[in-house]
Design a protein around this motif. Structure first.
Motif, PDB file in Angstrom:
ATOM      1  N   GLN A  45      50.677  32.167  31.408  1.00  0.00           N
ATOM      2  CA  GLN A  45      52.211  33.913  31.161  1.00  0.00           C
ATOM      3  C   GLN A  45      51.634  34.448  30.753  1.00  0.00           C
ATOM      4  O   GLN A  45      51.917  35.687  31.521  1.00  0.00           O
ATOM      5  N   PHE A  46      50.424  34.385  29.492  1.00  0.00           N
ATOM      6  CA  PHE A  46      49.267  35.645  29.861  1.00  0.00           C
ATOM      7  C   PHE A  46      49.032  36.884  31.056  1.00  0.00           C
ATOM      8  O   PHE A  46      49.227  37.232  31.119  1.00  0.00           O
ATOM      9  N   GLY A  47      48.781  35.382  31.827  1.00  0.00           N
ATOM     10  CA  GLY A  47      48.106  35.969  33.285  1.00  0.00           C
ATOM     11  C   GLY A  47      49.264  36.995  33.995  1.00  0.00           C
ATOM     12  O   GLY A  47      48.961  37.871  34.836  1.00  0.00           O
ATOM     13  N   GLN A  48      49.828  36.332  34.260  1.00  0.00           N
ATOM     14  CA  GLN A  48      51.152  36.732  34.824  1.00  0.00           C
ATOM     15  C   GLN A  48      51.822  37.969  34.005  1.00  0.00           C
ATOM     16  O   GLN A  48      52.024  38.945  35.387  1.00  0.00           O
ATOM     17  N   ILE A  49      51.570  38.052  32.845  1.00  0.00           N
ATOM     18  CA  ILE A  49      52.453  39.064  32.504  1.00  0.00           C
ATOM     19  C   ILE A  49      51.379  40.822  32.670  1.00  0.00           C
ATOM     20  O   ILE A  49      51.712  42.129  32.861  1.00  0.00           O
ATOM     21  N   ALA A  50      50.091  40.702  32.919  1.00  0.00           N
ATOM     22  CA  ALA A  50      48.908  40.974  33.041  1.00  0.00           C
ATOM     23  C   ALA A  50      48.942  41.886  33.766  1.00  0.00           C
ATOM     24  O   ALA A  50      49.043  43.302  34.150  1.00  0.00           O
ATOM     25  N   GLU A  51      49.587  40.981  35.212  1.00  0.00           N
ATOM     26  CA  GLU A  51      49.251  41.167  36.858  1.00  0.00           C
ATOM     27  C   GLU A  51      50.661  41.647  36.460  1.00  0.00           C
ATOM     28  O   GLU A  51      50.998  42.873  37.166  1.00  0.00           O
ATOM     29  N   ASP A  52      51.674  41.835  36.633  1.00  0.00           N
ATOM     30  CA  ASP A  52      53.045  42.550  36.347  1.00  0.00           C
ATOM     31  C   ASP A  52      52.907  44.007  35.318  1.00  0.00           C
ATOM     32  O   ASP A  52      52.623  44.766  36.299  1.00  0.00           O
ATOM     33  N   GLU A  53      52.318  43.670  34.854  1.00  0.00           N
ATOM     34  CA  GLU A  53      51.769  45.287  33.473  1.00  0.00           C
ATOM     35  C   GLU A  53      50.636  46.275  34.790  1.00  0.00           C
ATOM     36  O   GLU A  53      51.103  47.247  35.347  1.00  0.00           O
TER      37      GLU A  53
END
Ligand code: PMV
Length: 363
Positions: free
Chosen positions: A264-272
């Motif tokens: 979840q952390f990584g997905q948000i990092a990429e989205d940002e």
């Protein structure tokens, strides 16, 4: 908050002399600060990892002026000789804006010598590490001359972070171990627009093991400065929904950081990361800092992740270089991916292997 203090002046004729030094790291944002108002105040909250290997060392020497004057007297030494004068002028201008906070600065001859741990040609911005180091030196100087601050105490770090913000926005997040939050959010009680705070205690231990492999896609100077980029947000049609989205993502990332949910952390990092660059492309005039090899590396990483389901994700700064974020436990697999598939796409094969760090260090 008002740090102005007319009392901070040396008695007339006082002779002081000394030196002090700080090492301060760079930071990489997960939720991005992009858009500001007033004097470097963020339009939305941001959160970053504090790095370790990418840092600046600042040594400050000071001696009482022989002849009193109202000017800031600063000489500067730096390994990038061609940048010395521009950097010196920038620092003098900044110090001049802080004379109500540090009136004693006009009573001293100052000399700063600075060096960065990362190669000048790496295309990595040094303003976060250097401006946080400068802010720390100023606070230590106050502590040494007046005893009004205690080095390393919360009030010392808050003041250094406040000054670092005025010198260079996101530099204010470099002051704390592991992770820092800057910008008001109801999710973090003490968070402020004026300075960053450390949030190390609110995160799962896995994130303290995180690595950041910086894949240098291009070493060219940025074509558009962050200052201009922030400015262009004023007329960006997506600005208002973006600031709202940053708050929503902040809640999600804080949850992932607490529970240790690395995907979840990584997905948000990429989205940002993609949102940041989309905002650049939807500014008027538009611009993009991405390079073809940045996108190629993203494609490769995504394909590798689909195959392996390992939690290595990317983020991007305001530039083309890919920051590969992953927990230490998958270091071996990620190293193979880098050497076999990503490094050949980097400028001269350049990769900087960094990781989450403990924050600034008094030298
Ligand atoms: O601190 P500035 O003005 O260089 O802006 C930093 C902007 C980003 O690096 C793109 C995002 C961030 O939060 O660090």
């Amino acid at each position: 908050m008002n740090y102005e203090n007319p009392q901070l002046r040396l008695p007339d004729g006082a002779a002081v002399e000394g030196q002090l030094a700080w090492r301060s790291p760079s930071n990489i944002a997960i939720i991005k600060y992009w858009g500001k108002y007033g004097v470097q105040l963020p339009r939305n909250p941001s959160i970053s990892f504090t790095l370790e290997a990418a840092y600046s060392d600042f040594e400050l020497r000071y001696v009482s002026k022989k002849e009193p004057s109202a000017a800031v007297s600063l000489s500067f030494d730096f390994e990038e000789k061609d940048k010395i004068e521009a950097f010196r002028v920038k620092m003098v201008k900044f110090l001049e804006t802080q004379l109500a906070v540090f009136p004693f600065l006009t009573q001293l001859d100052l000399h700063i010598s600075s060096k960065n741990s990362f190669p000048h040609s790496a295309g990595i911005a040094s303003s976060a590490s250097s401006m946080s180091a400068l802010a720390l030196c100023l606070c230590s100087l106050e502590a040494a001359l007046f005893g009004t601050l205690e080095e390393g105490a919360p009030a010392f770090l808050a003041k250094a972070s406040y000054l670092a913000r005025l010198a260079s926005g996101s530099a204010c997040r470099s002051l704390y171990p592991t992770m820092a939050v800057w910008g008001e959010t109801p999710l973090v009680a003490e968070a402020s627009n004026l300075y960053a705070i450390g949030v190390e205690n609110a995160i799962h231990p896995v994130f303290k093991t995180y690595h950041d492999a910086i894949l240098i896609a291009s070493r060219a100077e940025k074509s558009v400065s962050s200052r201009m980029g922030h400015g262009l947000m004023e007329n960006n049609a997506y600005a208002a929904p973006r600031y709202e989205q940053a708050n929503v993502r902040m809640a999600a990332v804080l949850n992932a950081l607490k529970t240790g949910d690395v995907h979840q952390f990584g997905q948000i990092a990429e989205d940002e990361a993609m949102t940041l660059h989309a905002l650049m492309m939807t500014s008027s005039p538009w611009f993009t800092l991405l390079k073809p090899n940045t996108l190629q590396m993203i494609e490769i990483l995504r394909g590798w992740r689909e195959k392996t389901n390992l939690p290595a994700y990317f983020t991007l700064d305001a530039g083309p270089n890919l920051h590969l974020l992953y927990p230490a436990e998958i270091e071996a697999e990620v190293r193979t991916l880098i050497t076999e598939s990503l490094q050949p796409l980097c400028a001269d094969g350049q990769v900087i292997f960094d990781k989450v760090g403990l924050g600034p260090q008094r030298l």
